[in-house]
Design a protein around this motif. Sequence first.
Motif, PDB file in Angstrom:
ATOM      1  N   THR A 292       0.832  -1.199   0.000  1.00 20.55           N
ATOM      2  CA  THR A 292       0.000   0.000   0.000  1.00 20.55           C
ATOM      3  C   THR A 292       0.868   1.251   0.000  1.00 20.55           C
ATOM      4  O   THR A 292       2.008   1.235   0.474  1.00 20.55           O
ATOM      5  CB  THR A 292      -0.914   0.011   1.242  1.00 20.55           C
ATOM      6  N   LEU A 293       0.313   2.330  -0.518  1.00 19.52           N
ATOM      7  CA  LEU A 293       1.061   3.587  -0.555  1.00 19.52           C
ATOM      8  C   LEU A 293       1.204   4.179   0.834  1.00 19.52           C
ATOM      9  O   LEU A 293       2.280   4.611   1.241  1.00 19.52           O
ATOM     10  CB  LEU A 293       0.351   4.577  -1.492  1.00 19.52           C
ATOM     11  N   LEU A 294       0.096   4.203   1.584  1.00 13.15           N
ATOM     12  CA  LEU A 294       0.091   4.813   2.913  1.00 13.15           C
ATOM     13  C   LEU A 294       0.319   3.713   3.947  1.00 13.15           C
ATOM     14  O   LEU A 294      -0.487   2.806   4.090  1.00 13.15           O
ATOM     15  CB  LEU A 294      -1.232   5.536   3.141  1.00 13.15           C
ATOM     16  N   LEU A 295       1.437   3.833   4.646  1.00 18.02           N
ATOM     17  CA  LEU A 295       1.924   2.712   5.453  1.00 18.02           C
ATOM     18  C   LEU A 295       1.668   2.886   6.945  1.00 18.02           C
ATOM     19  O   LEU A 295       2.470   2.461   7.776  1.00 18.02           O
ATOM     20  CB  LEU A 295       3.425   2.512   5.184  1.00 18.02           C
ATOM     21  N   ASP A 296       0.557   3.511   7.289  1.00 16.97           N
ATOM     22  CA  ASP A 296       0.193   3.638   8.701  1.00 16.97           C
ATOM     23  C   ASP A 296       0.095   2.271   9.368  1.00 16.97           C
ATOM     24  O   ASP A 296       0.547   2.075  10.503  1.00 16.97           O
ATOM     25  CB  ASP A 296      -1.154   4.364   8.842  1.00 16.97           C
ATOM     26  N   SER A 297      -0.514   1.303   8.687  1.00 10.77           N
ATOM     27  CA  SER A 297      -0.718  -0.022   9.273  1.00 10.77           C
ATOM     28  C   SER A 297       0.613  -0.712   9.562  1.00 10.77           C
ATOM     29  O   SER A 297       0.749  -1.413  10.566  1.00 10.77           O
ATOM     30  CB  SER A 297      -1.569  -0.893   8.342  1.00 10.77           C
TER      31      SER A 297
END
Length: 512
Positions: A292-297
Amino acid sequence: MTKFKQPKTRVFANLLHNTFYRKTVIILIGNKGMFLGAINNNKIIDHLFISTGDQEELEKYTNFLQKFKGYYIFFLLDNNECALHHELVPVFQSIVKANPVEEFIKEHFSEEDIVAYNVYSITTKTSENWAVVLASQTYQPPLSKILSYILENSLKFGGIYFLNLELKTIIDRVLKITGNTDCNNNLQIFVSILNASSIKCVVKHHGNIISVKSVDYPVDKSWEYVQGIIEHEVSDCLILHKNYINSNELNACVIFLVNKELQLLLQQSAFNAHRIVCLTEQDIFKNAADSTLLLDSVIVKLFAERKSFLGLNSKIRAVIQLDLVNKWMFKPFIGGVITLILLLIGIKMETQLNQKQMTVLNDKYHKIAWEYRTIKQKYPDIKDVTNLADLYSFDKLLKIPVLTPFDLLKQLLNNLSDAKVHLNKISWQLNDYDNIISPKQSMQVEISMKFINNDSSIIESLSAFNEYISNLRKRFSGFDISYTRSTDKITNLFGNIVMPVTIIISGSDGSR
């Protein structure tokens, strides 16, 4: 050189958080919004993102938290209110037993300020000094609102941490998982893209987080444009810390945690021949589905594995201490009370069982005493108590019926009308006769007879005798029947075969 020790509250809390709390909800509060991830055994089972403009709507996160009531809730702060401080704290002999960083926090921060810290270096050249990096934030919304909701609704509060400090552990963890531990002594520049904080650029050396910068992520731009922004920020960091790199004779390592598209582009970048480590989520978590682009997880999962620097203020410290007391003292005390109650219940049940047995024995005693008085009245001339007890036993024995063979003998004689059988003698005895010790009696009948078969051979006579015994066993199926015969005593008188036989019938008539 003094060895740094974390305060007990922080040590015990971090031990609990890393060892026991496997079901957690991590709330990452950033500049752009709030990421909530529910984690069970290091797997995100549900998540939610709330943008900054929607954070005032309590229902958005309260509904999420209510779904995971049994989970411990942790905060990971990364918004604009988080401040990073670098301090050199001197250690004075007068307070050698106290933690100088804790004393520094009391002097320079308000009781409302949430503060976490890491002592990354201790020098003792002229005097002892502790190099410390601190992260702080004022206790204010949205953190204060969410925490108040958690405490008012008796949800499980874990603690508050700062992403800027936790990145020290996260970066070390990433390098270890991906087999790049040779970069541990390098100056490390870590770059990733988070939904909550946009493009995050961190400079780290050993335990020191030197600088942290967040740059807006252009959502409507191409991957090449984003690559250019990241390369520009990394180049600025290298220029800004050039003197630090040269004076400490360091090599630099640039670590990118991005999606697959940016990985392919950034692997082609060059930063004065400095080492580049470009990773995706799949490189860290092998079972990850898609990059995923957004790696908050990813950041949240790495943080959940190991939490290092707990943030405290006076209120949060009290909550943590109460939780520790509940974990280590109150719950074991409740467990001990429950165990004691169960033990008392067991003793009570055993006592009642013993009372019932005593009642039965008491009834038997009164019955025997009554019978004893009756016999004593019946035989008043007997003075010797021993003889009286024997007389009582004899009286009881005489009342018990004894097994007799008459029915068996009558049935046996009725079945001996066969001309081949000639009786010599019938005797019987009662086996194991003890009406008190062994009330089940058995008897044994011994029959001495001659089996005579006319006008036949010995073989035919033996066959006829075996048939007779078989019929006898059918008629007396409840008894054991055995016989003895002597082949050498078989005689032949004028064509008649005479066979002496002893038959033994033993057992019970089934009436007792």
